[in-house]
Design a protein around this motif. Sequence first.
Motif, PDB file in Angstrom:
ATOM      1  N   THR A 227      -1.016   1.574   4.014  1.00 14.96           N
ATOM      2  CA  THR A 227      -1.093   0.722   2.823  1.00 14.96           C
ATOM      3  C   THR A 227      -2.551   0.472   2.443  1.00 14.96           C
ATOM      4  N   GLN A 551      -0.221 -13.305  -1.700  1.00 13.91           N
ATOM      5  CA  GLN A 551       0.810 -12.463  -2.309  1.00 13.91           C
ATOM      6  C   GLN A 551       0.228 -11.454  -3.298  1.00 13.91           C
ATOM      7  N   GLU A 555      -4.024  -5.042  -1.412  1.00 14.47           N
ATOM      8  CA  GLU A 555      -4.033  -5.361   0.013  1.00 14.47           C
ATOM      9  C   GLU A 555      -5.334  -6.003   0.450  1.00 14.47           C
ATOM     10  N   ALA A 558      -5.191  -9.721  -0.241  1.00 18.94           N
ATOM     11  CA  ALA A 558      -4.245 -10.407   0.649  1.00 18.94           C
ATOM     12  C   ALA A 558      -4.812 -10.516   2.060  1.00 18.94           C
ATOM     13  N   ALA A 580       4.129 -14.762   4.094  1.00 22.55           N
ATOM     14  CA  ALA A 580       3.479 -13.456   4.131  1.00 22.55           C
ATOM     15  C   ALA A 580       3.708 -12.772   5.478  1.00 22.55           C
ATOM     16  N   GLU A 583       7.332 -11.390   5.313  1.00 24.76           N
ATOM     17  CA  GLU A 583       7.752 -10.484   4.234  1.00 24.76           C
ATOM     18  C   GLU A 583       6.750  -9.380   3.916  1.00 24.76           C
ATOM     19  N   ASP A 584       5.589  -9.415   4.518  1.00 28.68           N
ATOM     20  CA  ASP A 584       4.539  -8.441   4.186  1.00 28.68           C
ATOM     21  C   ASP A 584       4.253  -7.552   5.393  1.00 28.68           C
ATOM     22  N   GLU A 585       5.300  -7.068   6.019  1.00 29.39           N
ATOM     23  CA  GLU A 585       5.175  -6.389   7.305  1.00 29.39           C
ATOM     24  C   GLU A 585       4.525  -5.010   7.203  1.00 29.39           C
ATOM     25  N   ARG A 587       1.867  -4.200   5.546  1.00 28.32           N
ATOM     26  CA  ARG A 587       0.405  -4.280   5.467  1.00 28.32           C
ATOM     27  C   ARG A 587      -0.111  -4.729   6.838  1.00 28.32           C
ATOM     28  N   GLN A 591      -1.111  -8.400   8.547  1.00 28.11           N
ATOM     29  CA  GLN A 591      -0.371  -8.992   9.661  1.00 28.11           C
ATOM     30  C   GLN A 591      -1.307  -9.370  10.810  1.00 28.11           C
TER      31      GLN A 591
END
Length: 739
Positions: A227, A551, A555, A558, A580, A583-585, A587, A591
Amino acid sequence: MKRIAQFIILLVLFSLSIKATPTIEKPKQEHPTAFAIITDEQTYVNCQPAISQYRDAVEQDGLSTYIIYDMWENPMAVRNAISNLYQTCPSLEGIVLVGDIPVAMIRNAQHMTTAFKMDEDKFPIRESSVPSDRFYDDLHLQFRFLKQDESDKALFYYELTEESPQHLHLNFYSARIRYPQSMGGNKYEAISAFLIKAAKAKDEMRNDKLDQVVSFHGSGYNHDCLTVYMDEEKAYHENFPLAFSTGTSFKHLNFRMLNPMKYKLLDEVGRKGIDLFMFHEHGTPTQQLINDPVIGNSSATRYELIKSHLYYLVRSSVEEEKRDKDSLMVALQKQYNLLPAFFDDFDNPAYWEKEKNSGGMSENIEISISDLKNREYNARMVMFDACYNGSFQDSAYVAAYYLFQPGNTLICQGNTRNVLQDRWTIEMVGLLSHGFRVGQYNRLIATLEGHLLGDPTVHFCPITANTLPQEVLLKADDESFWKEQLQSEYADIQCLALRKLSDIDTKKTQSAFFLNQFKESRFNTVRMECFNILARYANTDFTEAVRLALQDPYERIARSAAIYAGRIADSSLIKPLIKAMMEDEDRLRVQYAIKNSIHFFQEGLIVKAIEDYFHTANRIDSKKECEEIIKSIHEDFAIYQEVNNVIFDKESSEKKKMSQIRMIRNNPWTNRVDKFLSYIGNNEHPLALRIAMAEALGWFNNSMCRQDIIRSCNELLNTNLPEKLHAELRQTINRLQSF
């Protein structure tokens, strides 16, 4: 005749040196802005025709150019000469340091680096200091001389004073042209050849627009997150509008494409017509780290890897240790139950040629200086995001091998020390598409360890004709002018305008304006620039930007938000941070940042936010998942609690306590600030630990407790403290106030 001419020049220089003042050759042409070539007398004597040719070319390109030379005794003598020139020529936009200009090794300023945090007391002085030309191009900084290096007389150690500004604010840009000893040959001939190449390029590049770009992501960079790799193109389209006209004008390479990748990269950087080559990777002073080792994913590849490993073991043992080949092979056959036929290919040249190109050997996963010799490099500019590739203070460094060889490479950007992966490495780079000199761009993104090597006056033909490269200096304080530039159709010009407006806002009253720009801009890079600017304000507007940025579709934004959320540690950020995290696994680097940031908050609030999330989440087996995550959170908090327990444990050794206090610099636990301040004021603790704690609090510049720390440190200054602790507190206050 040449020797006679050099002898005459030496006599003249000797007579001038008696005056103990540098020699200054004034510009031959008048232009709105100026440049200076700083060199030493020996380099001037041996390279004078090339220096003059380079000077003439730079002047033809629009910069009045000074030449200054002397028998420099130390960096301060050079700095004084540059400062004197700047006082008489405030339109000076940049300098280049040519030849044997002394190197300033900076201490007590690690907060100006992106990642370098080596213990200055524990490690040798050379390794724990930062080679930095900010000594020359940031005249605001104040230094205290320590000593000259005992073995390398070109190195001089200085420490940043407590009263000095604690953040970089460059007066002008700089670059080095320093030939490394490892390349051998005559250094003056090599420097002259480079200067002549740079001079000729001024005409060659007059109509050369920035439309041929290569970007490469190496192994292990940013968690190998695809990503991150893919999202960078969102920025590249904004940075380089002309580079996406064909399928090959912009190449976005990744280490996964080939193993070994290095031969492909060497071919690419040598390809004629390349304007910019960006290496996003890891590195050392003499290596660029490219690929992972080859993995044996079948019986055949595993056999080949074992064969390669043992063949190289035998060859290195024979060549380096002078061991007997046959007896060593017999020993290995016995150790690994091998048949004699296993070594049949050892003396076969065809095997070694195949091995060279197969990626089976460790040498193929990196580009080393031995690979870089005797090649032609044609990318006009090469960027090294890696650690150490720009270590000009050493006898060998990667960047030099791109500069001092045939081809068209004129400028490299590299680091003298290790560098943070999570910095925005392509900030403002799009200004190069608009005719800005590489030095002008680099000045805007300067760090203590980041440097230009080569000709900093390099620039490409702008997309459309403009005078911004001059106006960035001449109209630096013109607020109305920079507000007009916000209407530009180009993202990087908007970024520059925003930066200049933030510099003008010295009273820091305009954060709402930048927050609004952040919310409304359609450009990824403009939003990122606004985010960085808001970080300077460290107020509620920045906290709101962090909440929104978690959000963001880009990337890079974020990820920055995930990092800053923990540094701020405002409880209002916990809910969006947990959202995040869940739900943003995809990236991976985001994480990673979230998991680092969570432990800066109160454990109970984090657990409650996770429970609240799962209460409304539509996830399979959510109860079990929630329990597992909370269990992991408890384990992580227990680890960090242990870190803090060591600091306050009377039974812990001073060595362990020091190690844990130093960890606070990268882990600003806002909810423990009161305990840290109490530690400083308690004279029962060893003085060295109290000083280290005072220094660690200087890293809390984004914390919601920043003003409380400043106030408490000022109160401590009014108590009876040892001078070293008093000085450290003054520096911490200075750092936090001037942020």
